[in-house]
Design a protein around this motif. Structure first.
Motif, PDB file in Angstrom:
ATOM      1  N   LEU A  46       0.832  -1.208   0.000  1.00  0.00           N
ATOM      2  CA  LEU A  46       0.000   0.000   0.000  1.00  0.00           C
ATOM      3  C   LEU A  46       0.864   1.255   0.000  1.00  0.00           C
ATOM      4  O   LEU A  46       0.644   2.185  -0.781  1.00  0.00           O
ATOM      5  CB  LEU A  46      -0.928  -0.003   1.216  1.00  0.00           C
ATOM      6  N   TRP A  47       1.859   1.288   0.872  1.00  0.00           N
ATOM      7  CA  TRP A  47       2.720   2.477   0.993  1.00  0.00           C
ATOM      8  C   TRP A  47       3.594   2.678  -0.239  1.00  0.00           C
ATOM      9  O   TRP A  47       4.066   3.788  -0.491  1.00  0.00           O
ATOM     10  CB  TRP A  47       3.586   2.356   2.239  1.00  0.00           C
ATOM     11  N   LEU A  48       3.806   1.606  -1.019  1.00  0.00           N
ATOM     12  CA  LEU A  48       4.627   1.732  -2.218  1.00  0.00           C
ATOM     13  C   LEU A  48       3.851   2.222  -3.438  1.00  0.00           C
ATOM     14  O   LEU A  48       4.460   2.612  -4.426  1.00  0.00           O
ATOM     15  CB  LEU A  48       5.280   0.387  -2.545  1.00  0.00           C
ATOM     16  N   PHE A  49       2.528   2.180  -3.374  1.00  0.00           N
ATOM     17  CA  PHE A  49       1.772   2.730  -4.508  1.00  0.00           C
ATOM     18  C   PHE A  49       2.139   4.200  -4.690  1.00  0.00           C
ATOM     19  O   PHE A  49       2.037   4.983  -3.739  1.00  0.00           O
ATOM     20  CB  PHE A  49       0.263   2.609  -4.277  1.00  0.00           C
ATOM     21  N   PRO A  50       2.571   4.606  -5.870  1.00  0.00           N
ATOM     22  CA  PRO A  50       2.980   6.003  -6.072  1.00  0.00           C
ATOM     23  C   PRO A  50       1.887   7.004  -5.717  1.00  0.00           C
ATOM     24  O   PRO A  50       2.178   8.058  -5.136  1.00  0.00           O
ATOM     25  CB  PRO A  50       3.319   6.060  -7.562  1.00  0.00           C
ATOM     26  N   THR A  51       0.639   6.686  -6.050  1.00  0.00           N
ATOM     27  CA  THR A  51      -0.445   7.618  -5.746  1.00  0.00           C
ATOM     28  C   THR A  51      -0.639   7.751  -4.245  1.00  0.00           C
ATOM     29  O   THR A  51      -0.830   8.853  -3.726  1.00  0.00           O
ATOM     30  CB  THR A  51      -1.751   7.151  -6.410  1.00  0.00           C
ATOM     31  N   ARG A  94     -11.584  11.445 -21.019  1.00  0.00           N
ATOM     32  CA  ARG A  94     -10.695  11.581 -19.856  1.00  0.00           C
ATOM     33  C   ARG A  94     -10.598  10.261 -19.094  1.00  0.00           C
ATOM     34  O   ARG A  94      -9.507   9.861 -18.667  1.00  0.00           O
ATOM     35  CB  ARG A  94     -11.213  12.693 -18.940  1.00  0.00           C
ATOM     36  N   LEU A  95     -11.727   9.581 -18.934  1.00  0.00           N
ATOM     37  CA  LEU A  95     -11.706   8.265 -18.291  1.00  0.00           C
ATOM     38  C   LEU A  95     -10.835   7.307 -19.091  1.00  0.00           C
ATOM     39  O   LEU A  95     -10.025   6.562 -18.521  1.00  0.00           O
ATOM     40  CB  LEU A  95     -13.131   7.737 -18.176  1.00  0.00           C
ATOM     41  N   THR A 119      -3.389   4.716 -19.300  1.00  0.00           N
ATOM     42  CA  THR A 119      -2.052   5.216 -18.924  1.00  0.00           C
ATOM     43  C   THR A 119      -1.717   4.857 -17.484  1.00  0.00           C
ATOM     44  O   THR A 119      -1.151   3.800 -17.217  1.00  0.00           O
ATOM     45  CB  THR A 119      -1.971   6.738 -19.146  1.00  0.00           C
ATOM     46  N   SER A 120      -2.076   5.696 -16.528  1.00  0.00           N
ATOM     47  CA  SER A 120      -1.600   5.503 -15.159  1.00  0.00           C
ATOM     48  C   SER A 120      -2.231   4.302 -14.459  1.00  0.00           C
ATOM     49  O   SER A 120      -1.556   3.597 -13.700  1.00  0.00           O
ATOM     50  CB  SER A 120      -1.843   6.774 -14.335  1.00  0.00           C
ATOM     51  N   PHE A 121      -3.527   4.045 -14.693  1.00  0.00           N
ATOM     52  CA  PHE A 121      -4.176   2.965 -13.940  1.00  0.00           C
ATOM     53  C   PHE A 121      -3.570   1.596 -14.227  1.00  0.00           C
ATOM     54  O   PHE A 121      -3.203   0.876 -13.287  1.00  0.00           O
ATOM     55  CB  PHE A 121      -5.685   2.949 -14.212  1.00  0.00           C
ATOM     56  N   GLY A 168     -11.251  17.629 -13.776  1.00  0.00           N
ATOM     57  CA  GLY A 168     -10.403  17.865 -12.611  1.00  0.00           C
ATOM     58  C   GLY A 168     -10.001  16.603 -11.878  1.00  0.00           C
ATOM     59  O   GLY A 168      -9.351  16.677 -10.830  1.00  0.00           O
ATOM     60  N   SER A 169     -10.349  15.429 -12.406  1.00  0.00           N
ATOM     61  CA  SER A 169     -10.016  14.178 -11.734  1.00  0.00           C
ATOM     62  C   SER A 169      -8.516  13.910 -11.805  1.00  0.00           C
ATOM     63  O   SER A 169      -7.791  14.474 -12.615  1.00  0.00           O
ATOM     64  CB  SER A 169     -10.786  13.017 -12.361  1.00  0.00           C
ATOM     65  N   ALA A 170      -8.066  13.009 -10.925  1.00  0.00           N
ATOM     66  CA  ALA A 170      -6.658  12.613 -10.899  1.00  0.00           C
ATOM     67  C   ALA A 170      -6.572  11.198 -10.331  1.00  0.00           C
ATOM     68  O   ALA A 170      -7.597  10.568 -10.030  1.00  0.00           O
ATOM     69  CB  ALA A 170      -5.832  13.593 -10.069  1.00  0.00           C
ATOM     70  N   GLU A 171      -5.354  10.715 -10.159  1.00  0.00           N
ATOM     71  CA  GLU A 171      -5.147   9.326  -9.740  1.00  0.00           C
ATOM     72  C   GLU A 171      -5.739   9.020  -8.369  1.00  0.00           C
ATOM     73  O   GLU A 171      -5.966   7.846  -8.038  1.00  0.00           O
ATOM     74  CB  GLU A 171      -3.653   8.996  -9.744  1.00  0.00           C
ATOM     75  N   ASN A 172      -5.983  10.041  -7.555  1.00  0.00           N
ATOM     76  CA  ASN A 172      -6.563   9.780  -6.239  1.00  0.00           C
ATOM     77  C   ASN A 172      -7.940   9.131  -6.324  1.00  0.00           C
ATOM     78  O   ASN A 172      -8.412   8.528  -5.361  1.00  0.00           O
ATOM     79  CB  ASN A 172      -6.657  11.076  -5.435  1.00  0.00           C
ATOM     80  N   TYR A 173      -8.587   9.194  -7.495  1.00  0.00           N
ATOM     81  CA  TYR A 173      -9.916   8.623  -7.637  1.00  0.00           C
ATOM     82  C   TYR A 173      -9.898   7.090  -7.598  1.00  0.00           C
ATOM     83  O   TYR A 173     -10.955   6.485  -7.462  1.00  0.00           O
ATOM     84  CB  TYR A 173     -10.557   9.092  -8.946  1.00  0.00           C
ATOM     85  N   TYR A 174      -8.736   6.471  -7.739  1.00  0.00           N
ATOM     86  CA  TYR A 174      -8.721   4.998  -7.609  1.00  0.00           C
ATOM     87  C   TYR A 174      -7.916   4.533  -6.393  1.00  0.00           C
ATOM     88  O   TYR A 174      -7.590   3.353  -6.270  1.00  0.00           O
ATOM     89  CB  TYR A 174      -8.243   4.312  -8.887  1.00  0.00           C
ATOM     90  N   MET A 175      -7.638   5.434  -5.454  1.00  0.00           N
ATOM     91  CA  MET A 175      -6.947   5.027  -4.226  1.00  0.00           C
ATOM     92  C   MET A 175      -7.773   4.037  -3.415  1.00  0.00           C
ATOM     93  O   MET A 175      -7.233   3.112  -2.799  1.00  0.00           O
ATOM     94  CB  MET A 175      -6.604   6.262  -3.385  1.00  0.00           C
ATOM     95  N   GLU A 176      -9.085   4.225  -3.386  1.00  0.00           N
ATOM     96  CA  GLU A 176      -9.953   3.312  -2.638  1.00  0.00           C
ATOM     97  C   GLU A 176      -9.876   1.900  -3.207  1.00  0.00           C
ATOM     98  O   GLU A 176      -9.817   0.922  -2.453  1.00  0.00           O
ATOM     99  CB  GLU A 176     -11.385   3.834  -2.674  1.00  0.00           C
ATOM    100  N   PHE A 177      -9.858   1.787  -4.522  1.00  0.00           N
ATOM    101  CA  PHE A 177      -9.744   0.465  -5.139  1.00  0.00           C
ATOM    102  C   PHE A 177      -8.418  -0.195  -4.759  1.00  0.00           C
ATOM    103  O   PHE A 177      -8.369  -1.404  -4.511  1.00  0.00           O
ATOM    104  CB  PHE A 177      -9.854   0.575  -6.656  1.00  0.00           C
ATOM    105  N   LEU A 178      -7.347   0.570  -4.711  1.00  0.00           N
ATOM    106  CA  LEU A 178      -6.042   0.004  -4.343  1.00  0.00           C
ATOM    107  C   LEU A 178      -6.083  -0.573  -2.930  1.00  0.00           C
ATOM    108  O   LEU A 178      -5.547  -1.659  -2.671  1.00  0.00           O
ATOM    109  CB  LEU A 178      -4.958   1.072  -4.449  1.00  0.00           C
TER     110      LEU A 178
END
Length: 445
Positions: free
Chosen positions: A97-102, A225-226, A232-234, A276-286
């Motif tokens: 978890l702590w190693l996920f860049p986001t 955008r999705l 890319t990042s996901f 305005g979305s960013a990678e934080n939108y999939y932090m919960e899934f991680l």
């Protein structure tokens, strides 16, 4: 004392607004500052409390974010130990978890996502114990503990409405399992504080709270955008975990409650299409992806759906974890601005030494100079484009030369201002400094 990502300074400003006793949800038709806070007030309120203890405006929000980052990992390790009695998994899952860049980036700057996930994850673990009682694995949970779980969820929602994913997930579980009336204690603990704050905030702001946090925050989805994030990042950051989750659900027996939460965490990925979305939108899934993966492979072999398939699937956790560790090694850790950028910002600060009102695109510069942020392009442009707000009050301030300085980028077109702003600036202000790709102008006369 430098902004490490856009919007960090704006989140600092929300706390400073409450510290000064100003309105967090202002009437923008009556003048500035032109700031749109689309979040409920809990995170800015906590910032403002901590700001009383330190002169550094950046530290309180970063401390809160890092507490959420650290706390989620520790809770994940504790949950792994409690359920599976495995020191290896109790160490491995938090490390991943702590190693996920986001997670590392958003947990080290002034953002609220890790805090709300810590609150919701605490509620999730309490509710898991309740679900174990419903299914006869543990003794039933007391009503007071369900109220506490609901209140933790309410606090998360009072940071950001996306925390409703947990509320909806427990609603789905209640429909599928029918756990009895005691489950209502959770919904009472979750919904009553939210409704009370909504009523109080609506009364205090004369209805502007709903406008800022709901009406103006609903900016719609852009499928392109999705698609960008999903291509890319996901996959680069979370593809290995998504594969591990699918294999866990296929080969192993996962309890209903984490599956319900994972379902809504997966659905929330669609919000990456929001402006305005960013990678934080999939932090919960991680986070919940790691929970499901651990639940599938750290427990006894007997939990498998098909014992004959266990031998064939035995290499799955090792391969997935190796992929995750390899993937983490490819991403750089969060970093400071470059020395050149920091020196440029130090030199630019001289432009903000005089006067109190500065129309700045680089919102960290007013904060560094101890001045208010007077314009938030990320929040204002969306409501201008949607037709929800007319920028005439901002144009009036420019025409009346209320700003000591105005900043524009040294570009043919100013894409971060509403229509008409650049023309008004160039008409009533003249160039004072041109440097670092920016132009500062001061009032004529």
């Amino acid at each position: 004392p430098f902004q490490v990502q856009q919007e960090e300074a704006v989140n600092v400003e929300f706390g400073r607004i409450l510290l000064r006793g100003d309105a967090l949800y202002p009437d923008l038709t009556k003048g500035g500052p032109y700031i749109h806070c689309s979040y409920p007030p809990l995170f800015p309120f906590l910032e403002s409390l901590l700001m009383r203890l330190t002169p550094d405006p950046w530290l309180p929000g970063r401390f809160l974010a890092f507490s959420g980052y650290l706390g989620c990992g520790l809770l994940l390790g504790w949950a792994a130990w409690r359920r599976w009695r495995s020191p290896a998994w109790a160490l491995l899952l938090p490390a991943l978890l702590w190693l996920f860049p986001t997670w590392a980036l958003w947990g080290s700057m002034v953002r609220l996502d890790t805090c709300l996930l810590l609150l919701n994850f605490s509620s999730f673990l309490i509710l898991w114990r309740f679900c174990e009682g419903v299914e006869g694995e543990k003794k039933p949970l007391a009503a007071g503990e369900l109220l506490a779980a609901g209140f933790l969820n309410a606090l998360a929602v009072l940071m950001k409405p996306t925390a409703f994913t947990l509320t909806l997930a427990f609603g789905l579980y209640a429909v599928l399992r029918r756990p009895g009336r005691k489950a209502l204690f959770f919904f009472a603990g979750a919904l009553l504080p939210i409704l009370l704050l909504l009523a109080a905030a609506q009364w205090e702001t004369h209805g502007r709270y709903w406008t800022h946090t709901v009406k103006w925050a609903a900016v719609g989805l852009e499928w392109s955008r999705l698609g960008y994030f999903l291509s890319t990042s996901f996959p680069g950051e979370a593809g290995w975990l998504a594969a591990g989750v699918v294999l866990s659900l296929w080969f192993r027996e996962i309890p209903l409650w984490p599956k319900c939460l994972l379902f809504f965490a997966f659905l929330s990925i669609a919000s990456l299409g929001r402006e305005g979305s960013a990678e934080n939108y999939y932090m919960e899934f991680l986070l919940y992806g790691l929970v499901v993966f651990g639940e599938g492979w750290a427990g006894p072999v007997g939990r498998g759906k098909n014992k004959a398939a266990q031998g064939r699937a035995g290499l799955v956790p090792a391969l997935v974890l190796l992929a995750g560790l390899f993937n983490a090694s490819r991403f750089p850790a969060p970093s400071f601005p470059s020395p050149g950028e920091m020196e440029a910002k130090r030199q630019m600060l001289s432009s903000y030494s005089k006067g109190e009102r500065h129309l700045a695109l680089d919102t960290d510069l007013p904060v560094m100079a101890g001045k208010r942020i007077w314009y938030q392009h990320s929040g204002i442009l969306a409501i201008v484009r949607s037709g929800s707000w007319n920028p005439e009050p901002l144009l009036d301030d420019i025409r009346e030369k209320k700003f000591s300085t105005t900043e524009i980028y040294d570009l043919p077109r100013q894409y971060l201002y509403p229509p008409g702003v650049e023309e008004a600036i160039r008409r009533d202000y003249h160039v004072s400094l041109r440097k670092y790709g920016r132009i500062w102008l001061v009032p004529n006369g």
